[in-house]
Design a protein around this motif. Sequence first.
Motif, PDB file in Angstrom:
ATOM      1  N   SER A   1      12.098   1.301  14.472  1.00 57.13           N
ATOM      2  CA  SER A   1      11.343   2.329  14.143  1.00 57.13           C
ATOM      3  C   SER A   1      12.145   3.564  14.454  1.00 57.13           C
ATOM      4  CB  SER A   1       9.845   2.474  14.450  1.00 57.13           C
ATOM      5  OG  SER A   1       9.804   2.406  15.993  1.00 57.13           O
TER       6      SER A   1
ATOM      7  N   ASN B   1       3.795   1.146   2.863  1.00 55.06           N
ATOM      8  CA  ASN B   1       3.766   0.204   3.782  1.00 55.06           C
ATOM      9  C   ASN B   1       3.820  -0.882   2.963  1.00 55.06           C
ATOM     10  OD1 ASN B   1       2.778  -2.060   5.687  1.00 55.06           O
ATOM     11  ND2 ASN B   1       2.709  -0.447   7.073  1.00 55.06           N
TER      12      ASN B   1
ATOM     13  N   SER C   1       0.871  -1.190   0.035  1.00 53.60           N
ATOM     14  CA  SER C   1      -0.138   0.030  -0.049  1.00 53.60           C
ATOM     15  C   SER C   1       0.806   1.312   0.224  1.00 53.60           C
ATOM     16  CB  SER C   1      -0.926  -0.009   1.157  1.00 53.60           C
ATOM     17  OG  SER C   1      -1.606   1.360   1.335  1.00 53.60           O
TER      18      SER C   1
ATOM     19  N   GLY D   1       4.215  -5.560   3.088  1.00 54.31           N
ATOM     20  CA  GLY D   1       4.618  -6.858   3.833  1.00 54.31           C
ATOM     21  C   GLY D   1       4.864  -7.690   2.733  1.00 54.31           C
TER      22      GLY D   1
ATOM     23  N   GLU E   1       7.733  -6.541   7.387  1.00 53.02           N
ATOM     24  CA  GLU E   1       6.968  -5.427   7.024  1.00 53.02           C
ATOM     25  C   GLU E   1       7.889  -3.876   7.062  1.00 53.02           C
ATOM     26  OE1 GLU E   1       3.374  -4.849   9.564  1.00 53.02           O
ATOM     27  OE2 GLU E   1       2.593  -6.660   8.852  1.00 53.02           O
TER      28      GLU E   1
ATOM     29  N   GLU F   1       7.737   0.175   6.603  1.00 52.16           N
ATOM     30  CA  GLU F   1       6.738   1.514   6.535  1.00 52.16           C
ATOM     31  C   GLU F   1       7.825   2.730   6.363  1.00 52.16           C
ATOM     32  OE1 GLU F   1       3.357   3.715   9.229  1.00 52.16           O
ATOM     33  OE2 GLU F   1       4.367   1.884   9.862  1.00 52.16           O
ATOM     34  N   THR F   2       7.501   3.804   5.630  1.00 53.96           N
ATOM     35  CA  THR F   2       8.110   4.779   5.608  1.00 53.96           C
ATOM     36  C   THR F   2       7.254   5.862   5.239  1.00 53.96           C
ATOM     37  OG1 THR F   2      10.010   6.004   4.540  1.00 53.96           O
ATOM     38  CG2 THR F   2       8.501   4.565   3.255  1.00 53.96           C
ATOM     39  N   ARG F   3       7.661   7.190   5.651  1.00 61.76           N
ATOM     40  CA  ARG F   3       6.913   8.324   5.257  1.00 61.76           C
ATOM     41  C   ARG F   3       7.901   9.579   5.160  1.00 61.76           C
ATOM     42  NH1 ARG F   3       2.264  11.500   8.665  1.00 61.76           N
ATOM     43  NH2 ARG F   3       1.680  13.304   7.445  1.00 61.76           N
TER      44      ARG F   3
END
Length: 811
Positions: free
Chosen positions: A770, A725, A701, A727, A737, A739-741
Motif C-alpha cells: 500500500s 475497490n 465496487s 477483488g 484485491e 484499491e485506489t483513491r
Amino acid sequence: MSARIVTKDLWAAPAAGRLRRVLRAGVVLALLAGPVAAQSIFDDADGPGMPGLTGMPGQTRGTMNGGVTALAPEAETLGRAPVGDRTPTPQDPAAVAPQTGVTLPGSTAPAADAGPATVLADTIQLQGDRTLVAGGGVVVWYQGSRLVASRIVVDGASGDLTIEGPIHLSRPGADPDSDDPASDAILIGDSAQLDRELRDGIVLGARLVLARELQLAATRLERREDGRISELTQVVASSCQICASDPTPLWEIRARSITHDAQTRLITFDRPQLRAFGVPLAYAPFTVTAPDPTVERRSGFLRPQIRTTSGLGFGLKLPYFQTLGDQADVTVTPYVSLDRTRTLELRYRQAFSNGATEWNGAISRDDLRPGETRGYVFGAAQFLLPRDYRLSVQVQTASDRAYLLDYGITDADRLWSGVSLERVRRDKMIWGRVGTYDSLREDEDNATSPAQVADVIWQRRMVPALIGGEALLEWSAHAHRRPSDQNRIGRDVARASVGLDWRRSKILTGGVMAAGLVALDADLYRIAQDDRFDDVVTRVDPQVGVELRWPLAGGAGGATHLVEPVVQVLFSPRGKDDDIPNEDSRLIEFDEGNLYSDNRFPGWDARETGLRANIGATWTRIDPTGWSLGVTGGRILRARDADNLDPDSPLGGRSSDWLLAAHYDSGTGLAVANRALFGDDFAVSRNELRVGWLRPNLQLSAGYIWIDRDEAEGRDTNASELAANVGWQIARGWWGEAETRYDFAADRAQRAALRVAYRTECITVETGLSRRFSSSDLLRAETSLELSVRLGGFGMQQDGPGTVARRNCMR
C-alpha cells in the motif's frame, strides 16, 4: 463377551442343503455385554435348527421374539454398496432380537443395560472358548463408531479385539449423541489390538485424521484413558493432500511423538521439525502445543505478521492470545522494527449476558518523533437495558493523527468519545447522547471547534381520532460548547425545539392520491460568547402543503412499467434565520431521497421557507428476465429566491438545478446508479456514479464524484475524485484485491493498495502493498508491505473469498 447371531441365506436352495453355505454368506453379529446367544432365520418355512445350539428348535419364516431390530441404528443403511472388501450386498441385511433363555452352555444371561454393537462379516466362527472370529469384509457399528477391517478376533473372556487391516475406524471414541461428525476423528491402520469399546488399544501403521483436515501418520499409535489420549510415535503431521505418486507434502511437521487430547482438543509435539517440500526449515528442541482443527479459541501465539514501511522499516508482529474464561480474552502484540519502533498493542474483549465490550490500544516509542511517547485507545461497549433501552459507550483518543496512519490503524481525522442511550419501538423513539469531539485535522483548532456536545430527541407517531391521518410529535434539545472563552470564535449554543407534522392521504377519482400536509416547528436558542447575536432567540415556523401522486402501471412484451408523477406545493412564512448562527446545516444534499421533502436542511439551524413546489416523476421497468431500470427526475420551483441559500447553489434561486437519477440492476450481481444535478444550460454542478458487480470470481465496487466549488459550503476548489475497490480470482487458489483513491482536481493519487492471497487446503499466504501519497507538515507519504503465513489444521479457520487450490492426485 456375548453375541447374538442372525444369518441370512443368499441363495434360493432347499433349507436342508443351505445351512453349510450360510456361514459363508452374509453374517450379522450383535455383540452384547453378556453371554453368547445365537439364533437363525431362513427364507423358507420348516427349516432345521442350527447345529450345536441347545434348546433351539427349527424356526419358521418371520421374526423371532416378536420384533425386528435395525442392523445399525447409528449408521446409514448399506443398501447394495460395496462393504469392506468390496463385496456387494444384494439386499439389506436384517437382525432379530435374541430369544429369551437361549444361551450357549455355561453362559449367563445378557446384561439388560448394555449398549449393543452390530457386526457384518462374510464368514463367522464361534469357538468353544466363546471366541468369535469374523473375516472377509468385516464392518462393526458400536455407539457411533464404525470399524471396517479384513478380520477381527473377539476374545470370549475379555472382549478385546484383535484386528487385521486394512483398518478404517470412523469416529473412534465418539460421543453417541454428537451431531457433528465432521469434527470427529478417523483412524486408519494396518493392524490393531483394541478393547471391547473400540476406544483403548494399540494400532500399528496408524494414520489419524482430525476434523477431515489434519493428518498424523505414525508407526505406532496408542489410545488410553477411554479413548481420550492418542499418542503417536515416529510421526509426521500435515494438512496437505498427499499423493502416492508424489508423497512429499507442501509442508509437514515431524516429531518423536505427537499426543492428541480429545477432551482439551490440544496437540502436543515432542521436539518438532518443520519441513517444506521435504527440506527442514525449523527445529524446536522442546515441546510445542497447538490446538486441533476443531478449536475456535485457545490461548497461544497467533500467526506472526511481517510489516515493512518506509517510515518504520522492517518489523515483526507476534500476537499472543489469552483466554479469560468463556466470556473474555486479551491479545498482546509486541511490534519490533529494526531499532525504529518499540510498540506494544493490546486488545481486550468481553461478553456479558446483556452486552459486549471491546478495547484496542497501543503505546510506542519510535524514531519518527524521537523522545515522544505516542499511542491511541479505542473502546466501545453496548448493553441492553430493561424496557428495550440500549446503552452505548465509546472512547476514542490518540496522541496525533500521524500515529493512526503510520501504524495502519484508521484514516479517521475526527474522534468522538461519549455515551448514548436509545429505545426504538414501532410508534416511539428516544435517543440521546453526550460526549466530546477531538479533531485531528490540521486546519481545525479544538479550542474553537464545538468540542462538548449533547443531544436528546423524543418522537411519537400517532393517529388522531378526530381528524384521522398520521401525526408525528417531536421534542429535541441540543447544546455544544467551545473550550475557548474568546468572543465569536468561542461561541456556545443551546437549543430546545418542538415539532408537529400531520399528513392525511385520500384516493381520488382516476387513482390520483391526494395528501394534505400541516407542520409547526418552534425553537428556543440560548447563544453565548458572540456579540453578533442576541442571548435568547425564539423562532416559530408553520407550514401547510398539498401533494398529488398518480401511480400508473402497465405492461408490454412481458415487462412491467411503473410511472408516478408527483406534484407537491408547500408554503411557510419567510423567516429571519440570520438571527440564529447556522452550525448544523452547512452541507445540503439534493437527491431522489429528499426531492419531495418539506425541508432539505439536515439540521435545525436553518429551514426552507416561502412558497415552493417540488415536482418530479419516476419511471421503473421490471423485465421478466430479472433486470430492472428506474429513472427519477425533478426540480424545485419557488415564488422568490430561496432563503438561507447562496444563489449559485444547486438549490438556490427561484428554481433549483434539475435532478436526474437512474439505477440499473441486472438481477445477476451488477448494479449501476448515477445521480446528476444540472442547470437549464445543461452545465453539471454535481454528479455521482456508483458501480457494483458481485460474482463468484469478481467483486467490484467503484464510485466517482464531481462537485462544483461552493464557498458557502467551505469548498474553494472543485472536487473530482475516484474511489474503487476490486477483488478477482487470479487463478485457482489465488485471490487479488486492488484499491485506489485518485483526486483528479489535484491530479494525484491519495491512496493505492494491492493485496494478494494464496490459499490451499493446508496453507494461507497473504501479502499486501500500500502507498499513501498525501503529505503535509505533520503527515508524510508512506509505503508499507505486509506478509503473513498460516498453516492449516491448527485451530478453526474462516473461509476467504475465491477458491482453494487443492492438490489433485488423479493423473
